[in-house]
Design an enzyme around this catalytic site. Structure first.
Site, PDB file in Angstrom:
ATOM      1  N   GLU A  39     -27.786  12.028 -27.856  1.00 48.73           N
ATOM      2  CA  GLU A  39     -28.092  10.600 -27.685  1.00 48.73           C
ATOM      3  C   GLU A  39     -27.634  10.243 -26.284  1.00 48.73           C
ATOM      4  O   GLU A  39     -26.432  10.118 -26.028  1.00 48.73           O
ATOM      5  CB  GLU A  39     -27.332   9.766 -28.732  1.00 48.73           C
ATOM      6  CG  GLU A  39     -27.728  10.049 -30.162  1.00 48.73           C
ATOM      7  CD  GLU A  39     -29.129   9.566 -30.485  1.00 48.73           C
ATOM      8  OE1 GLU A  39     -29.604   8.602 -29.859  1.00 48.73           O
ATOM      9  OE2 GLU A  39     -29.760  10.182 -31.361  1.00 48.73           O
ATOM     10  N   CYS A  96     -26.105   1.512 -24.060  1.00 43.99           N
ATOM     11  CA  CYS A  96     -27.183   2.445 -23.700  1.00 43.99           C
ATOM     12  C   CYS A  96     -28.545   1.767 -23.762  1.00 43.99           C
ATOM     13  O   CYS A  96     -29.414   2.036 -22.946  1.00 43.99           O
ATOM     14  CB  CYS A  96     -27.159   3.669 -24.606  1.00 43.99           C
ATOM     15  SG  CYS A  96     -27.276   3.266 -26.356  1.00 43.99           S
TER      16      CYS A  96
END
Ligand code: NAD
Length: 601
Positions: free
Chosen positions: A297, A331
């Protein structure tokens, strides 16, 4: 300019994990688990050598390895509030072996039993809310309320997973296809020892979501929190200790990238990294040596499209929220906006008005008024300043913000930006909202996709059908219509990255099953003589098999019947032709007889 409630403390520095010589240490217990080895009072920048007689855990090979100490600094105040000893390479290997030994015990427990134990952990989390938010607030600088959002989303996911796991892990029946005498099924089995490596921006949620998913699926876990938020990692280790039935199946390995690297080199059965794309590449390289599967990720440069029929006021409000939540250190933060020219001026002015409303500062009160906290890490501040300088040098205009105050950086809105600027191409991970005017929808989509990243995107339009049509053209692994960054809060919606934003998924069924491996089973008596699967395997059956292939998979009557219309080199087929012809004649005769009888009546 946004209101500020701050002094000017420094951000955290990666230097705080340096080592130096020191003879004394009271920290001799198993440092692989912070809870067994509290570091309170330890001096930052000191190496602690443990007297061998005091050791209760590894290393046991007689080697003394330098132990580094992580100083836990509050980025909001600059104060050191704790210290955490790093795991040594020997301890990483020992923890790996320990979790390997623990794996059969945990994985053999029925899923209902694992759910029961993890529900106890859920209760511990809920009992510890204030304790957790206090540490995350000090460690990362975010407000207690924002820290609570981390806990909220973690508990929500755990709760949903506890309900779904028995169904997701249940044996899955599979059609045997042509092998009609067989029974086929799939079992989703845990991978073994899972290594989980965590960043600092959501240090609680991003540690626990993969850890709890892995545990529920039956794995044991080696968890490496971020060195930047080591106190949160230490607390997580303590929380696991509070559920004695769970504690033996997780080890927390504190430390920096070197400990992360040692963890990957220790060859766990799966590694799940949440971190930057640069670290993702390094982990992938190391993992390749052992053909180790990895879940990644990684970073993003999330995009927001504002079409001319958008509710501009709402788009501005939630765009600002999505850009500046957690001071932009998210993010899937909104990092670039493309606005159709018809609404560009209105949108930009609304964004500036919204941004000026925001309050920046650090507080450890439960009811902090602040929207943004500090930039957690010095290194990040450097990237933020570099991106701004590059943009301004290439012609960007700052509409509001743009200034640093110690470890804080004002929420900053920029226009006159383009794709020659780093601020539009590279992940900033800071409080910037660059807005670019585009002539039409097609240009917005083209620019949105002109990125190496593919984490998330958002489309704003009052026409939902149109917005969804545009959403489907974005090369991002998740897309929101008329909202910002909340996709991560939906536990059953898979989350992950396309392109350089990652590989694999977290959340949802896909994210859960990533911590398992699918094993296929086919069960039945020995092959029967007239089973198709038997015929296919017998030598000398080419023509029969070709005829079967045509008959079963032919896409037209001609293809299907071809074997029966032509004389075949295969005696079996010719017998079959004769049987089929006899059957056909018999069938016609029977049908005629039946018709005649029906007429007589
Ligand atoms: P980072 O890559 O610097 O560090 C992440 C973790 O990897 C840390 O625990 C670090 O110690 C460890 N690490 C560093 N080098 C390593 C190596 N060679 N081998 C193994 N482990 C190593 O990232 P960060 O600064 O902590 O976090 C910010 C980044 O994380 C941003 O790029 C952000 O976009 C990304 N992120 C992604 C998601 C997502 O879900 N896609 C979520 C949060 C953060």
């Amino acid at each position: 300019m946004p209101k500020s409630q701050t002094g000017s403390p420094p951000s955290k520095s990666a230097e705080s994990a340096e080592s130096a010589e020191s003879a004394e240490s009271a920290e001799s217990a198993n440092a692989a688990n912070a809870a067994d080895n509290p570091a309170t009072g330890a001096q930052a920048k000191k190496v602690h050598r443990s007297p061998p007689e005091k050791r209760s855990g590894p290393p046991q090979n007689g080697l003394e390895t330098e132990r580094k100490i992580i100083a836990c600094l509050n980025p909001g105040t600059g104060e050191q509030f704790d210290a955490v000893p790093m795991a040594t390479p020997e301890e990483v290997v020992a923890a790996r072996q320990e979790m390997r030994r623990a794996f059969p015990i945990w994985s053999r427990k029925p899923v209902a039993e694992r759910v029961r134990i993890l529900r106890k952990f859920q209760a511990v989390l809920i009992d510890s809310l204030d304790e957790i938010t206090a540490i995350v607030n000090k460690d990362n600088g975010k407000s207690r309320q924002d820290a609570l959002i981390e806990v909220f989303t973690t508990v929500d996911l755990l709760n949903q997973y506890c309900k779904k796991a028995p169904q997701w892990l249940a044996r899955e029946k599979i059609s045997p296809g042509l092998l009609i005498f067989k029974r086929c099924y799939v079992e989703h089995k845990p991978r073994g020892v899972v290594g989980i490596i965590v960043p600092w921006n959501y240090p609680f949620n991003l540690a626990l979501v993969p850890t709890l998913s892995a545990l529920l699926a039956g794995n044991t876990v080696l968890l490496k929190p971020s060195e930047v938020t080591a106190a949160t990692g230490k607390l997580i280790a303590e929380l696991f200790i509070r559920v004695p039935e769970l504690a033996p199946f997780v080890r927390v390995l504190h430390g920096d990238g070197s400990v992360g690297e040692a963890l990957v080199q220790a060859n766990p059965d799966y590694v799940f990294l949440t971190g930057s794309t640069t670290t993702g590449v390094k982990v992938l390289r190391t993992a390749a040596d052992n053909l180790m599967p990895v879940g990644l990720e990684l970073g993003g440069k999330d995009v927001m499209l504002v079409l001319e029929d958008a509710d501009v006021k709402e788009a501005a409000r939630w765009g600002v929220w999505g850009a500046f939540f957690n001071a932009g250190q998210t993010c899937m933060a909104v990092e670039r906006v493309y606005v159709l020219e018809a609404v560009y001026d209105l949108f930009a002015s609304q964004v500036v008005a919204e941004t000026k409303r925001l309050q920046m500062g650090y507080s450890d009160d439960l009811t902090s008024p602040n929207h943004l906290g500090p930039i957690t890490l010095d290194k990040q501040m450097t990237i933020i300043e570099d991106h701004l300088a590059d943009a301004v040098a290439k012609g960007a205009t700052i509409l509001t913000g743009g200034r640093r105050n110690g470890s804080f950086f004002e929420p900053t809105v920029l226009v006159d930006v383009d794709h020659s600027m780093r601020i539009m191409r590279e992940e900033t991970f800071g409080p910037f909202l660059p807005i670019m005017k585009v002539k039409d929808e097609a240009e917005a989509i083209r620019l949105a996709n002109d990125s190496p990243y593919g984490l998330g995107g958002a489309v704003w339009s009052t026409d939902i059908v149109r917005a969804e049509r545009v959403a489907h053209q974005l090369q991002t692994a998740s897309v929101l219509v008329n909202d910002s960054i909340v996709q991560f809060g939906v536990p059953l919606l898979p989350f992950g990255g396309a392109k350089h934003s990652g590989a694999g998924r977290t959340h949802g069924k896909a994210g859960f099953l990533a911590f398992t491996e699918s094993y296929a089973y086919m069960v039945g008596q020995p092959p029967l003589p007239f089973d198709i699967a038997t015929i296919l395997r017998e030598p000398g059956q080419y023509h029969t098999n070709a005829a079967l292939l045509r008959l079963i998979f032919g896409t037209s009557a001609r293809q299907k019947l071809q074997p029966f219309l032509e004389k075949s080199p295969s005696p079996t087929i010719n017998i079959a032709r004769k049987v089929a012809a006899a059957g056909l004649i018999g069938g016609v005769a029977l049908a005629l007889g039946w018709l005649r009888r029906a007429r007589r009546k």
